[in-house]
Design a protein around this motif. Sequence first.
Motif, PDB file in Angstrom:
ATOM      1  N   GLY A   1     -22.979 -10.881  -3.661  1.00  0.00           N
ATOM      2  CA  GLY A   1     -21.598 -10.425  -3.780  1.00  0.00           C
ATOM      3  C   GLY A   1     -21.474  -9.062  -4.432  1.00  0.00           C
ATOM      4  N   LEU A   2     -20.391  -8.371  -4.065  1.00  0.00           N
ATOM      5  CA  LEU A   2     -19.961  -7.178  -4.797  1.00  0.00           C
ATOM      6  C   LEU A   2     -18.715  -7.608  -5.561  1.00  0.00           C
ATOM      7  CD1 LEU A   2     -20.107  -4.206  -5.559  1.00  0.00           C
ATOM      8  CD2 LEU A   2     -18.992  -3.624  -3.410  1.00  0.00           C
ATOM      9  N   ILE A   3     -18.800  -7.519  -6.874  1.00  0.00           N
ATOM     10  CA  ILE A   3     -17.829  -8.187  -7.735  1.00  0.00           C
ATOM     11  C   ILE A   3     -17.045  -7.152  -8.530  1.00  0.00           C
ATOM     12  CG2 ILE A   3     -17.588  -9.989  -9.510  1.00  0.00           C
ATOM     13  CD1 ILE A   3     -19.207 -10.906  -7.001  1.00  0.00           C
ATOM     14  N   GLY A   4     -15.731  -7.252  -8.505  1.00  0.00           N
ATOM     15  CA  GLY A   4     -14.897  -6.357  -9.317  1.00  0.00           C
ATOM     16  C   GLY A   4     -14.493  -7.057 -10.612  1.00  0.00           C
ATOM     17  N   GLY A   5     -13.309  -7.669 -10.603  1.00  0.00           N
ATOM     18  CA  GLY A   5     -12.742  -8.266 -11.819  1.00  0.00           C
ATOM     19  C   GLY A   5     -13.706  -9.163 -12.585  1.00  0.00           C
TER      20      GLY A   5
ATOM     21  N   SER B   1     -12.990   0.613  -0.514  1.00  0.00           N
ATOM     22  CA  SER B   1     -11.650   0.770   0.080  1.00  0.00           C
ATOM     23  C   SER B   1     -10.712   1.557  -0.839  1.00  0.00           C
ATOM     24  CB  SER B   1     -11.052  -0.594   0.411  1.00  0.00           C
ATOM     25  OG  SER B   1     -10.858  -1.320  -0.774  1.00  0.00           O
ATOM     26  N   GLU B   2     -10.941   1.470  -2.159  1.00  0.00           N
ATOM     27  CA  GLU B   2     -10.074   2.260  -3.057  1.00  0.00           C
ATOM     28  C   GLU B   2     -10.337   3.752  -2.879  1.00  0.00           C
ATOM     29  OE1 GLU B   2     -11.094   0.207  -6.667  1.00  0.00           O
ATOM     30  OE2 GLU B   2     -10.078  -1.588  -5.904  1.00  0.00           O
ATOM     31  N   ARG B   3     -11.553   4.129  -2.575  1.00  0.00           N
ATOM     32  CA  ARG B   3     -11.861   5.546  -2.310  1.00  0.00           C
ATOM     33  C   ARG B   3     -11.272   5.960  -0.961  1.00  0.00           C
ATOM     34  NH1 ARG B   3     -13.311   8.298  -6.266  1.00  0.00           N
ATOM     35  NH2 ARG B   3     -13.344   9.924  -4.700  1.00  0.00           N
TER      36      ARG B   3
ATOM     37  N   TYR C   1     -19.257  -6.336   2.793  1.00  0.00           N
ATOM     38  CA  TYR C   1     -18.019  -6.597   3.546  1.00  0.00           C
ATOM     39  C   TYR C   1     -16.937  -6.970   2.543  1.00  0.00           C
ATOM     40  CZ  TYR C   1     -14.446  -9.033   6.155  1.00  0.00           C
ATOM     41  OH  TYR C   1     -13.226  -9.436   6.652  1.00  0.00           O
ATOM     42  N   GLU C   2     -15.903  -6.139   2.497  1.00  0.00           N
ATOM     43  CA  GLU C   2     -14.827  -6.374   1.542  1.00  0.00           C
ATOM     44  C   GLU C   2     -13.480  -6.290   2.262  1.00  0.00           C
ATOM     45  OE1 GLU C   2     -16.210  -5.452  -2.690  1.00  0.00           O
ATOM     46  OE2 GLU C   2     -15.434  -3.598  -1.874  1.00  0.00           O
ATOM     47  N   PRO C   3     -12.945  -7.436   2.691  1.00  0.00           N
ATOM     48  CA  PRO C   3     -11.611  -7.389   3.301  1.00  0.00           C
ATOM     49  C   PRO C   3     -10.613  -6.835   2.277  1.00  0.00           C
ATOM     50  CG  PRO C   3     -12.328  -9.677   2.906  1.00  0.00           C
ATOM     51  CD  PRO C   3     -13.475  -8.793   2.545  1.00  0.00           C
TER      52      PRO C   3
ATOM     53  N   ALA D   1      -8.302  -8.849   0.162  1.00  0.00           N
ATOM     54  CA  ALA D   1      -8.863  -9.785  -0.818  1.00  0.00           C
ATOM     55  C   ALA D   1      -9.293  -9.085  -2.111  1.00  0.00           C
ATOM     56  CB  ALA D   1     -10.052 -10.516  -0.215  1.00  0.00           C
ATOM     57  N   ILE D   2      -9.262  -7.740  -2.123  1.00  0.00           N
ATOM     58  CA  ILE D   2      -9.790  -7.035  -3.288  1.00  0.00           C
ATOM     59  C   ILE D   2      -8.749  -6.989  -4.401  1.00  0.00           C
ATOM     60  CG2 ILE D   2     -10.608  -4.812  -4.160  1.00  0.00           C
ATOM     61  CD1 ILE D   2     -11.901  -4.323  -1.509  1.00  0.00           C
ATOM     62  N   GLY D   3      -9.098  -7.599  -5.524  1.00  0.00           N
ATOM     63  CA  GLY D   3      -8.239  -7.561  -6.700  1.00  0.00           C
ATOM     64  C   GLY D   3      -6.926  -8.304  -6.518  1.00  0.00           C
ATOM     65  N   THR D   4      -6.791  -9.089  -5.460  1.00  0.00           N
ATOM     66  CA  THR D   4      -5.526  -9.755  -5.172  1.00  0.00           C
ATOM     67  C   THR D   4      -5.548 -11.233  -5.536  1.00  0.00           C
ATOM     68  OG1 THR D   4      -6.300 -10.296  -2.954  1.00  0.00           O
ATOM     69  CG2 THR D   4      -5.042  -8.248  -3.198  1.00  0.00           C
TER      70      THR D   4
ATOM     71  N   GLY E   1     -22.019  -5.590  -9.752  1.00  0.00           N
ATOM     72  CA  GLY E   1     -20.738  -5.500 -10.458  1.00  0.00           C
ATOM     73  C   GLY E   1     -20.184  -4.090 -10.388  1.00  0.00           C
ATOM     74  N   ASN E   2     -18.960  -3.983  -9.897  1.00  0.00           N
ATOM     75  CA  ASN E   2     -18.268  -2.688  -9.838  1.00  0.00           C
ATOM     76  C   ASN E   2     -17.236  -2.675 -10.952  1.00  0.00           C
ATOM     77  OD1 ASN E   2     -16.768  -0.440  -9.202  1.00  0.00           O
ATOM     78  ND2 ASN E   2     -15.902  -1.280  -7.307  1.00  0.00           N
ATOM     79  N   TRP E   3     -17.513  -1.884 -11.982  1.00  0.00           N
ATOM     80  CA  TRP E   3     -16.609  -1.876 -13.142  1.00  0.00           C
ATOM     81  C   TRP E   3     -15.378  -1.012 -12.910  1.00  0.00           C
ATOM     82  CZ3 TRP E   3     -20.299  -1.288 -18.024  1.00  0.00           C
ATOM     83  CH2 TRP E   3     -21.149  -2.399 -18.075  1.00  0.00           C
ATOM     84  N   LYS E   4     -15.347  -0.281 -11.798  1.00  0.00           N
ATOM     85  CA  LYS E   4     -14.218   0.607 -11.477  1.00  0.00           C
ATOM     86  C   LYS E   4     -13.888   1.488 -12.694  1.00  0.00           C
ATOM     87  CE  LYS E   4     -12.606  -2.861  -8.275  1.00  0.00           C
ATOM     88  NZ  LYS E   4     -11.539  -3.337  -7.430  1.00  0.00           N
ATOM     89  N   MET E   5     -12.602   1.800 -12.911  1.00  0.00           N
ATOM     90  CA  MET E   5     -12.242   2.676 -14.042  1.00  0.00           C
ATOM     91  C   MET E   5     -11.843   1.809 -15.240  1.00  0.00           C
ATOM     92  SD  MET E   5      -9.850   6.091 -13.965  1.00  0.00           S
ATOM     93  CE  MET E   5      -8.281   5.306 -14.278  1.00  0.00           C
TER      94      MET E   5
ATOM     95  N   GLY F   1     -17.390  -9.150  -0.828  1.00  0.00           N
ATOM     96  CA  GLY F   1     -16.572  -8.704  -1.966  1.00  0.00           C
ATOM     97  C   GLY F   1     -15.110  -8.982  -1.704  1.00  0.00           C
ATOM     98  N   GLY F   2     -14.418  -9.402  -2.744  1.00  0.00           N
ATOM     99  CA  GLY F   2     -12.981  -9.663  -2.628  1.00  0.00           C
ATOM    100  C   GLY F   2     -12.639 -10.914  -3.407  1.00  0.00           C
ATOM    101  N   SER F   3     -12.254 -10.719  -4.683  1.00  0.00           N
ATOM    102  CA  SER F   3     -11.846 -11.824  -5.559  1.00  0.00           C
ATOM    103  C   SER F   3     -12.876 -12.944  -5.597  1.00  0.00           C
ATOM    104  CB  SER F   3     -10.464 -12.363  -5.143  1.00  0.00           C
ATOM    105  OG  SER F   3      -9.497 -11.335  -5.239  1.00  0.00           O
TER     106      SER F   3
HETATM  107  C1  PEP Z   1     -14.310  -4.681  -5.470  1.00  0.00           C
HETATM  108  O1  PEP Z   1     -13.519  -3.860  -5.866  1.00  0.00           O
HETATM  109  O2  PEP Z   1     -15.351  -4.308  -4.927  1.00  0.00           O
HETATM  110  C2  PEP Z   1     -13.967  -6.095  -5.630  1.00  0.00           C
HETATM  111  C3  PEP Z   1     -14.598  -6.968  -4.892  1.00  0.00           C
HETATM  112  O3  PEP Z   1     -12.995  -6.391  -6.542  1.00  0.00           O
HETATM  113  P1  PEP Z   1     -12.470  -7.872  -6.956  1.00  0.00           P
HETATM  114  O4  PEP Z   1     -13.689  -8.732  -7.140  1.00  0.00           O
HETATM  115  O5  PEP Z   1     -11.732  -7.674  -8.239  1.00  0.00           O
HETATM  116  O6  PEP Z   1     -11.603  -8.343  -5.834  1.00  0.00           O
END
Ligand code: PEP
Length: 263
Positions: free
Chosen positions: A237-241, A103-105, A173-175, A178-181, A7-11, A217-219
């Motif tokens: 998975g690498l998970i954001g939201g 990708s945000e970095r 792999y995070e297209p 697809a991230i946060g979209t 889990g990536n909690w970001k900011m 990773g990506g939604s």
């Molecule tokens: C991420 O930022 O690594 C990510 C996968 O975000 P989300 O799950 O929100 O698309």
Amino acid sequence: MRTIVAGNWKMHTDAGGAMALLGELADWSAANPTAVELVVAPPFPFLAAAVQRAAQPDAMGRKPAILIAAQNCHEQEQGAFTGEVSVPMLRSLGVGACIVGHSERRQYFGETDEAVGRKVAMLLKHGLQPIYCCGEQRQEREAGTHRETVARQMHAALGALTPMELARVVVAYEPVWAIGTGLTATPDQAQEMHAFIRGELRKLAGEGAESIPILYGGSCKPDNAEGLFALNDINGGLIGGAALQAASFIELVRIAGTVKYPR
Ligand code: PEP
């Protein structure tokens, strides 16, 4: 093969919210041992408390199994880099892993493939597990150059590592599109890219590539995770939201366990 849900909690979160979320995850983990590896990457200010909380047994003396990761690190060991955080600092707190090349970095902080490679090397030097992110932009996918992009990113950042070093890397792999979209790669698109990444890893690590986890990773959310996690070359998975609520993160861990380790 390992299966990892990170889990990536970001900011996001504050001190109270971060500890409440981690507390829920830790209590669940203590009560529900699983073969799936849980990794949580809170913001820098909460890392020390997170490491302590993740090591705390529950009322019945059961220990959680959560690896605390950072979301970034500096490529140098120390020095006059105001506001930055070094790998030795992270190690001294008990942080076990670090996301690099998100990708945000790359997009907002101008991180190059080469800088990401130096961060990976620094993490390995100090025994932290790099979670190395790669992935193409929407325009690259539309132009059909997504494979070239990902191959370039991987070879620039990982090309100098020995097979033994590569064995300690986790790839995500995070297209970017697809991230946060809310857009997710289809299972076919994801499997095709994960197999491609596995092939590139083979060029770098030989047979060792078969045991390097490649996370998607990506939604990724509970309602689409099963179709993704079930795929051969997707190892979690690498998970954001969906990592910001204990219930959805735990559900993702549960789904990964069910599809990867059926009874
Ligand atoms: C991420 O930022 O690594 C990510 C996968 O975000 P989300 O799950 O929100 O698309």
